[in-house]
Structures are given as C-alpha cells and as structure tokens.
Design an enzyme around this catalytic site. Sequence first.
Site, PDB file in Angstrom:
ATOM      1  N   GLU A 122      44.338 -26.376  17.652  1.00 39.22           N
ATOM      2  CA  GLU A 122      44.012 -27.452  18.578  1.00 39.22           C
ATOM      3  C   GLU A 122      44.053 -26.948  20.015  1.00 39.22           C
ATOM      4  O   GLU A 122      44.956 -26.224  20.425  1.00 39.22           O
ATOM      5  CB  GLU A 122      44.926 -28.670  18.409  1.00 39.22           C
ATOM      6  CG  GLU A 122      44.475 -29.906  19.190  1.00 39.22           C
ATOM      7  CD  GLU A 122      43.037 -30.332  18.870  1.00 39.22           C
ATOM      8  OE1 GLU A 122      42.103 -29.711  19.421  1.00 39.22           O
ATOM      9  OE2 GLU A 122      42.856 -31.274  18.071  1.00 39.22           O
ATOM     10  N   ASP A 152      39.277 -33.567  16.344  1.00 39.70           N
ATOM     11  CA  ASP A 152      38.899 -34.831  16.987  1.00 39.70           C
ATOM     12  C   ASP A 152      37.482 -35.240  16.600  1.00 39.70           C
ATOM     13  O   ASP A 152      36.867 -36.063  17.254  1.00 39.70           O
ATOM     14  CB  ASP A 152      39.010 -34.725  18.505  1.00 39.70           C
ATOM     15  CG  ASP A 152      38.074 -33.674  19.090  1.00 39.70           C
ATOM     16  OD1 ASP A 152      37.430 -32.926  18.321  1.00 39.70           O
ATOM     17  OD2 ASP A 152      37.968 -33.588  20.324  1.00 39.70           O
TER      18      ASP A 152
END
Length: 515
Positions: A240, A315
């Site tokens: 991430e 996401d």
Amino acid sequence: MPKGLRWPKLLALTSVLPLAVAGLLAGVAPAQAATTGPCDIYAAGGTPCVAAHSTTRALFGAYNGRLYQVRRASDGRTADIGTLTAGGFANAAAQDAFCAGTTCVITVIYDQTGRGNNLTQAPAGGAAGGPDALADASALPVTAGGHKVYGVFVAPGTGYRNDATNGIATGSQAQGEYMVAAGNHVNSGCCFDYGNAETNARDNGNGHMGAVYFGKLCWFGGVVPGQCAGTGPWVMADLENGLFAGANGTNLNNTGRSNAFVTGMVKMNSTTYAIKDANADAGGLKTDYNGPLPTTAGYTPLHLEGGIILGIGGDNSKGSAGSFFEGVMTAGFPSDATENAVQANITSVGYALPSAGSGLTPGSEVSLRATTACCTGDYLSDSGGNVMISPVTSTSTAAAKAAATWTVRAGLANPSCVSFESRTIPGSFIRHQNFQLFRQANDGSALFHNDATFCPVPGNNGQGTSFMSVNFPTRFIRHFNFTGFIASDGGTNSFDTATLWPDDTTWVVSAPWSP
C-alpha cells in the site's frame, strides 16, 4: 465444502514425519503434477493454503470440485467449470460447449481450500470509477499439461475481490503467496495485484496491504539508475502506497522477468519480507530481496486486513493489464525449501501459448473473409480510411485487392495477439474508435496500440477465427451493415445486436488478394 476436498488428508499432511516432508520438498516430477499440488506442498511444509485460485488446474492433488463459473451473454445463464480429474486440469471443453455462439464472462473464481474465499466482481472503491468489469472467459486460451485451458485476461477496468474472508493473515501475521502470470501482457497502470488487501476497497494507509504485484510500474522515481533495474516487468510487493522492489522500495537486484509465463512470490512476517521470481516453465526461483520490511512509518509491523484482490489495487485502482493463471495464499511464512518445491511443481505443468492461428504469423499477409451467409465473398477492406466489408474476386481491380490485404504484426499492445497493418499505406493499422473500425496512422500512443490490438480466438460460430479487442475483451471485430465495428453479443448499440452475432464476428483467414 467443495467436492473432492478431503480435510482429513489435508490436516494429516501438516503433521507428517520429517522424512515424508523431505520427500515432498525434494522436487516434483512431471508425472506427479496431477496428484500433488502446490497446496499439498505448502501443507507439508507447515504453511497450509488458506486461499487457492486457478482457472487452469486443481491446486490440491485430491481436488475435483469447481474451479470457476462463467455466465453467457445470450441468456444470462451460468455454469461451473471443474476439473477433468481429481488433481487435474480444467475442463475447457465444458466451457466451449456452454459458451458456443456467444460470449461468456468469468463471474466467480472458486477458492479450492474449502474456506469459501471465492473471488467475484470487485465493487467500486476509493479510486475513481464504479464496479469492475468481469474477464472474458475465452480471451486467454493456453495449454497446461497438454490440455487446453483458459486463464483470466485482465484488461484495464477488470478486477475481482473478496472483502469477507476466512483465515487470511491480518495485522502482522505471517503469510506467503504466489501467482503465475503472463510476462508479455503487462502495462504500467496500477495495479496488477494478487493477495492481501483492505476489506473496504479504500486506501487505509501504509502497510495495510501485502500482495504480489507484476507489471511495469516503477513506483519509486521511474526507470532510472538507483530506482528500478532495466525496463521490467517486475515482481514486487504491494504494501500500500508503494510497490516495493525490495528494501525501502528500490532494489537493483530485482532485474525483472519477461518469460512467457512468470512465477511471482512474496512472503512476509512481522519484521521481514522476501520477493522471488522465476520462469514458470523452467528453472528455479531467483531471490530478488530477503530482508527487513521498509523502515517508513506504517510498514513495520504491517497492518494487514485480510481482503483478497486480483487484477486491481487495494483501493480498487484498475488501470492494470495482466494475465492470471493460478495463485495461492498461505498461513505462515513458507520456507525456501517449500517454495523451491512449489516452483518445481509449477514448472511441471508445462504452460504454453497456443499459436496465433493459421496464417497469422507476424510478417505474413492475409485477407479476412466474412462467414455470414449473405457475405461469404466479402473481405475486410480499407475504404478510404473506413474499414468495411467489400466483395473481392479474381476479376476485381488491383486497388480493391490491395485494400482487402493486411500485413500481420505482433500486437502493438500485446505481442501474443495481432495488429493488422495496411498493405497500401505502411504504418497505418486497423484500430477502433468509438467502437467503429478505421484505418489510421500509428501515432505511437498507448491508446492507439490498445485500440489496434486484437487477440485471435476460435471462431464464435464454430469455424474460422474471431478477433477480440485487447482493451474491450467482450467485443470482437464485426461487420454490421457492411461497416466494421467491435461489438458485444447484445447491447444498446445497433451493431451489438445478438442477431447473426456469431457469424458476423467470425472470419476465415485467407491467402492475400494482393501478391
């Protein structure tokens, strides 16, 4: 519990005697590929699979359940595709029969562990855009063990997810994972991932992911000395807010891997992570990195959430392109010996690309004849920049013959597919624009390359060849009212009508009219 998964046998494997474990980890001969799967090897090493996904084969030696589900466009019905035998390869013939004359998409990729960690259409997330597209089920034919099978063709906008999982690592728990991908179907979009991600499709901060990535996106500063070695594609760890080639992101030992089929492995625990890559058809693993987690705040320890993604970022970033054949996630940090044995098992499969099709050798010249009953003497032709079908015979003018002749090139966006260059205007290609086909000059852009690339598949009407758009994989080259389009089987556009769609999207690759 999926049919064929025998928990007693699986649990027994986790406690076998060291001698038996050593026997498994010594390597897997090709003859054992159908009876010993990667998840048997991981279990024998004490790090059992908690998710196992493949559209090509069983990942347990005893598994004979569902691999994936397809849905056809003609009537919306679904069918589950299983294995030919326990521990064997996918029953591609069942898919071909069910999807004959129409298109199918992959709606579910089943988890073979019995934990129910199935992958389905990814919903909208923190990144822009709505729910993801589903992969065309026939877009990626390959062979495995000599059997025809289908992989998962991820065009930008395609993605799968599970945000309510069972047994996947969370927090700083240890895990391992691998995927087998195609080395020649990649881009620099974010992010062709498989593995651990957020459970709300949002970017929840550093360290909330632990997925294996494969592609050409060099996150830390671009492809320059000191950042990424070579031009990729690379296997990296998506933790991430960064694709880490190793260490704190940069790592010149991670030199990339561009074989036809690539194994990418990532593992991590509370302090350490490792990245490995390999040719999925031969040889052993290369360790790109094995050391401390990144020192930037949030990565040590990790904050894994336990969601699973395929073809997208955590996401729901969905700009990636890639091809997925198999992958697993484990509980625990697999040993090097276990991973070496898994790689040997993968190479025993013998993944191979099919030929592009009769007459579709790059550099050759062809004419493409329509197969619809009305128009079997018509050929896909350049009509002043518009791509149409026109009748061509031996008495046609030289100009008409030349207009119906195309030079086959390796796909501008995917070299395993094809592009069609004009015979009369070199440097110009068939490309789609607003779904209509034109002959236009190659401007060198990524958009043009995608619009001008088509993947040959068996003809939608059971003969000849159909040509799937690489960036709209449920659309195929079609003639409608004599004009060329890329068309889906049913839709709101007139050229998407289901009437005659199988015939209108099927072509006979013929000798070139223009010598």
